[in-house]
Design a protein around this motif. Structure first.
Motif, PDB file in Angstrom:
ATOM      1  N   GLY A 151       0.884  -1.182  -0.248  1.00 21.90           N
ATOM      2  CA  GLY A 151      -0.232   0.539  -0.371  1.00 21.90           C
ATOM      3  C   GLY A 151       1.257   0.937   0.049  1.00 21.90           C
ATOM      4  N   GLN A 164      -2.898   2.864   3.210  1.00 16.31           N
ATOM      5  CA  GLN A 164      -4.024   3.199   2.360  1.00 16.31           C
ATOM      6  C   GLN A 164      -3.758   1.170   1.638  1.00 16.31           C
ATOM      7  N   ARG A 165      -4.710   0.592   1.511  1.00 14.83           N
ATOM      8  CA  ARG A 165      -4.112  -0.323   1.483  1.00 14.83           C
ATOM      9  C   ARG A 165      -4.720  -0.153  -0.503  1.00 14.83           C
ATOM     10  N   ASP A 166      -4.480  -1.148  -1.080  1.00 12.45           N
ATOM     11  CA  ASP A 166      -5.102  -0.987  -2.353  1.00 12.45           C
ATOM     12  C   ASP A 166      -6.255  -1.313  -2.909  1.00 12.45           C
ATOM     13  N   ASP A 167      -7.154  -1.809  -1.722  1.00 10.53           N
ATOM     14  CA  ASP A 167      -8.356  -1.376  -2.088  1.00 10.53           C
ATOM     15  C   ASP A 167      -8.981   0.032  -2.118  1.00 10.53           C
ATOM     16  N   GLY A 168      -8.352   0.858  -1.273  1.00 14.80           N
ATOM     17  CA  GLY A 168      -8.227   2.374  -1.056  1.00 14.80           C
ATOM     18  C   GLY A 168      -8.641   2.970   0.509  1.00 14.80           C
TER      19      GLY A 168
END
Length: 189
Positions: A151, A164-168
C-alpha cells in the motif's frame, strides 16, 4: 521525568478487545493510538540506557526524538503465555514473553548503551531504523493480519503509520510491521 505510553495492541482472541474492535475506529482515533502525526529527528533506533527518576537504569531503543522529547522502547518481561506457547504446548510460567513499553524521557536521561544488547532490543532497533527511513507517500509493504500486503504510507506517526491499502481502505500499522515495497525483479521472501 519519564512517562509511560502504551503502544497499540491487536486482539488475539480476547473477547473484550474483539467487541471494541467490531466498531470501526476513525482515522483520528487510529492516529492517536499510534502516538499522533509526527516526524522524528535523527537518532531513531539508537540503543540507549534510560535512567528513571528512581535511579533505575533500563536498556532501551529510541523510537522518537524531537527537541527535549524522546520516546524510548523498553522490554518489560512478563510471565504469560503467548499464542505461540499455546500452539507448541508450553506451560504457563515456563516462558517469559517480552512486551514493549514506551517511556517518554528527556535527552539528559539517556546514555549510549555500552553493555551487550538483548536480542529483543536489537530487533526493535532494526525495525525502528527501517521505519524511520520510510517517507509519507512511499509505496510500502506491511503485515495485514497474517499476510503481507502492499500500500502507500499516507501518514507517519510516532509509533507507526496510516497506510492506504490497494483497495482504498486506510489502516493503522505499528512501526514493527512496515517495510519498503519490494522493488521490481528483487526476489520475494
Amino acid at each position: 521525568m519519564t512517562r509511560k505510553l502504551s503502544l497499540p495492541l491487536i486482539s488475539l482472541g480476547r473477547p473484550e478487545r474483539a467487541a471494541s474492535a467490531a466498531a470501526k475506529p476513525t482515522v483520528d482515533a487510529v492516529r492517536e493510538r499510534l502516538g499522533g502525526r509526527a516526524s522524528s529527528e535523527p537518532g531513531v533506533g539508537e540503543l540507549v540506557l534510560l535512567t528513571t527518576a528512581a535511579g533505575k537504569a533500563l536498556p532501551g531503543v529510541v523510537l522518537f526524538r524531537r527537541g527535549a522529547v524522546v520516546d524510548v522502547w523498553i522490554d518489560a518481561p512478563e510471565a504469560t503465555v503467548s499464542v505461540r506457547d499455546t500452539i507448541t504446548g508450553a506451560h504457563p510460567g515456563r516462558s517469559v514473553v517480552h512486551r514493549g513499553l514506551v517511556r517518554r524521557a528527556r535527552p539528559s536521561d539517556l546514555a549510549p548503551l555500552r553493555a551487550p544488547s538483548p536480542e529483543s532490543l536489537v530487533a526493535v532497533a532494526a525495525d525502528a531504523r527501517v521505519f524511520a527511513a520510510l517517507s509519507e507517500g512511499e509505496r510500502i509493504r506491511f503485515q495485514d493480519g497474517g499476510d503481507l500486503a502492499e500500500g502507500m504510507l499516507v501518514e507517519k506517526c510516532r509509533f507507526g503509520g496510516l497506510v492506504q491499502r490497494d483497495d482504498g481502505v486506510i489502516v493503522g500499522v505499528g512501526f514493527r510491521r512496515l517495510w519498503p515495497a519490494q522493488t521490481e525483479g528483487a526476489p520475494r521472501n
